[in-house]
Design a protein around this motif. Structure first.
Motif, PDB file in Angstrom:
ATOM      1  N   ALA A   1      39.014  48.307  36.252  1.00 54.65           N
ATOM      2  CA  ALA A   1      38.565  47.426  37.330  1.00 54.65           C
ATOM      3  C   ALA A   1      38.413  45.989  36.846  1.00 54.65           C
ATOM      4  CB  ALA A   1      37.243  47.946  37.892  1.00 54.65           C
ATOM      5  N   ARG A   2      37.970  45.812  35.611  1.00 57.05           N
ATOM      6  CA  ARG A   2      37.775  44.468  35.076  1.00 57.05           C
ATOM      7  C   ARG A   2      39.095  43.723  34.912  1.00 57.05           C
ATOM      8  NH1 ARG A   2      33.316  45.478  30.224  1.00 57.05           N
ATOM      9  NH2 ARG A   2      31.685  46.390  31.545  1.00 57.05           N
ATOM     10  N   LEU A   3      40.149  44.424  34.535  1.00 57.07           N
ATOM     11  CA  LEU A   3      41.452  43.778  34.346  1.00 57.07           C
ATOM     12  C   LEU A   3      42.098  43.415  35.677  1.00 57.07           C
ATOM     13  CD1 LEU A   3      43.129  45.720  31.394  1.00 57.07           C
ATOM     14  CD2 LEU A   3      42.331  43.357  31.410  1.00 57.07           C
ATOM     15  N   GLY A   4      41.826  44.187  36.714  1.00 63.23           N
ATOM     16  CA  GLY A   4      42.368  43.874  38.035  1.00 63.23           C
ATOM     17  C   GLY A   4      43.857  44.083  38.162  1.00 63.23           C
ATOM     18  N   GLU A   5      44.412  45.041  37.423  1.00 62.88           N
ATOM     19  CA  GLU A   5      45.847  45.334  37.490  1.00 62.88           C
ATOM     20  C   GLU A   5      46.048  46.725  38.080  1.00 62.88           C
ATOM     21  OE1 GLU A   5      48.243  44.477  34.021  1.00 62.88           O
ATOM     22  OE2 GLU A   5      46.642  43.216  33.216  1.00 62.88           O
TER      23      GLU A   5
ATOM     24  N   SER B   1      43.282  35.962  30.798  1.00 62.49           N
ATOM     25  CA  SER B   1      44.567  35.666  31.436  1.00 62.49           C
ATOM     26  C   SER B   1      45.602  36.692  30.998  1.00 62.49           C
ATOM     27  CB  SER B   1      45.053  34.249  31.084  1.00 62.49           C
ATOM     28  OG  SER B   1      45.281  34.129  29.687  1.00 62.49           O
ATOM     29  N   ARG B   2      46.718  36.685  31.705  1.00 69.00           N
ATOM     30  CA  ARG B   2      47.835  37.583  31.377  1.00 69.00           C
ATOM     31  C   ARG B   2      49.123  36.763  31.386  1.00 69.00           C
ATOM     32  NH1 ARG B   2      50.200  42.326  35.399  1.00 69.00           N
ATOM     33  NH2 ARG B   2      51.823  43.121  33.982  1.00 69.00           N
TER      34      ARG B   2
ATOM     35  N   ARG C   1      47.700  40.435  27.396  1.00 67.55           N
ATOM     36  CA  ARG C   1      46.416  40.171  28.043  1.00 67.55           C
ATOM     37  C   ARG C   1      45.510  39.447  27.045  1.00 67.55           C
ATOM     38  NH1 ARG C   1      49.962  44.325  29.529  1.00 67.55           N
ATOM     39  NH2 ARG C   1      49.553  44.949  31.684  1.00 67.55           N
TER      40      ARG C   1
ATOM     41  N   ARG D   1      34.112  36.171  33.273  1.00 69.12           N
ATOM     42  CA  ARG D   1      33.614  37.401  33.886  1.00 69.12           C
ATOM     43  C   ARG D   1      33.492  37.299  35.403  1.00 69.12           C
ATOM     44  NH1 ARG D   1      29.693  37.808  28.881  1.00 69.12           N
ATOM     45  NH2 ARG D   1      30.817  39.366  27.633  1.00 69.12           N
TER      46      ARG D   1
ATOM     47  N   ARG E   1      35.899  36.085  37.481  1.00 73.32           N
ATOM     48  CA  ARG E   1      37.173  35.979  38.194  1.00 73.32           C
ATOM     49  C   ARG E   1      38.157  37.015  37.691  1.00 73.32           C
ATOM     50  NH1 ARG E   1      40.953  33.764  34.869  1.00 73.32           N
ATOM     51  NH2 ARG E   1      40.320  32.355  33.200  1.00 73.32           N
ATOM     52  N   THR E   2      39.192  37.262  38.496  1.00 75.17           N
ATOM     53  CA  THR E   2      40.277  38.137  38.075  1.00 75.17           C
ATOM     54  C   THR E   2      41.241  37.342  37.199  1.00 75.17           C
ATOM     55  OG1 THR E   2      40.140  39.424  40.113  1.00 75.17           O
ATOM     56  CG2 THR E   2      42.197  39.586  38.863  1.00 75.17           C
ATOM     57  N   PRO E   3      41.650  37.886  36.046  1.00 80.22           N
ATOM     58  CA  PRO E   3      42.548  37.126  35.165  1.00 80.22           C
ATOM     59  C   PRO E   3      43.848  36.759  35.879  1.00 80.22           C
ATOM     60  CG  PRO E   3      41.686  39.059  34.045  1.00 80.22           C
ATOM     61  CD  PRO E   3      41.292  39.195  35.487  1.00 80.22           C
TER      62      PRO E   3
END
Length: 247
Positions: free
Chosen positions: A75-79, A151-152, A169, A235, A237-239
């Motif tokens: 969930a934290r990575l948002g992928e 970021s990614r 990542r 923490r 925002r989504t990367p």
């Protein structure tokens, strides 16, 4: 660095990198490490510690040493395309590479943060011993809370600065107060702490070489006066996904 006209059709390799931070006399500082000049990837350039995700990073024995469930890290990575196990493996890879290349350990023992640098543990990891084995031996968990997704970056099919592709990542992390980051003298031959502004000035003056993820990352970090500010922003925002294309 010279432009590369080759089109690479293979999928990018999953990788993880850690932007190590500390508060210095002039404000927020970032650790830059120089890759060995003979390295096949960004030889001679200043980078953040990191590398490819290994199969062992996703092994059940390794994931069992995490302080958070893989679904939380996912969930934290948002992928959405990742499985929880793949997301957790990225955290493991980030922590493992930071330990191997910079000697910084992000561990928990019981409910307490491990704030003591362990050169012996990092040396054994660099020598090829398994990360999960070393964590289990110490009764430690990997401190995923110390790593904030930032970021990614996906290398384009026609890379401009190297002939390999990575899906990297980047995580922000503060160096624990009692630890001292040191390069491994193998893959990395020099390390230096710099404020983002000072590092960008050295790049502008051709004193150091860097790749786009480092340059852009430092530009973004200019806005923060302290480690706490940077970590809070990461923490919250989504990367973002960055897919640069050569011109």
């Amino acid at each position: 660095m010279e432009l590369n006209d080759e089109i690479i059709d293979t999928p990018p390799r999953d990788a993880a990198s850690v932007v190590l931070l500390r508060d210095g006399e002039q404000g927020l500082e970032v650790l830059l490490m120089r890759r060995h000049g003979n390295s096949a990837v960004l030889g001679g350039a200043y980078v953040f510690p990191g590398g490819k995700v290994d199969a062992a990073d996703a092994a059940p024995a390794t994931l069992a040493r995490l302080d958070r469930a893989p679904v939380e890290l996912h969930a934290r990575l948002g992928e959405a395309a990742l499985t929880p196990g793949q997301a957790a493996a990225l955290y493991v890879a980030a922590a493992r590479e930071a330990a191997e290349e910079s000697g910084v350990l992000f561990l928990q023992i019981g409910a307490a943060e491990l704030a003591t640098h362990s050169a012996a543990t990092c040396a054994r990891l660099r020598a090829g011993e398994g990360f999960a084995t070393l964590l289990a031996e110490r009764g430690a968990l990997l401190d995923s809370d110390a790593l904030a997704p930032w970021s990614r970056w996906i290398t384009p099919r026609q890379p401009s600065v190297m002939n390999k592709r990575f899906d990297t990542r980047f995580f922000l992390a503060a160096v624990p107060p009692a630890q001292e980051a040191r390069h491994d003298d193998f893959e990395l031959t020099e390390s230096r702490w710099r404020t983002p502004r000072a590092a960008l000035r050295e790049y502008r003056d051709h004193a150091i070489d860097m790749a786009p993820p480092q340059i852009v990352g430092l530009l973004h970090l200019l806005q923060f006066a302290s480690v706490a500010e940077a970590m809070h922003a990461a923490r919250g925002r989504t990367p973002p996904l960055v897919q640069p294309q050569p011109t």
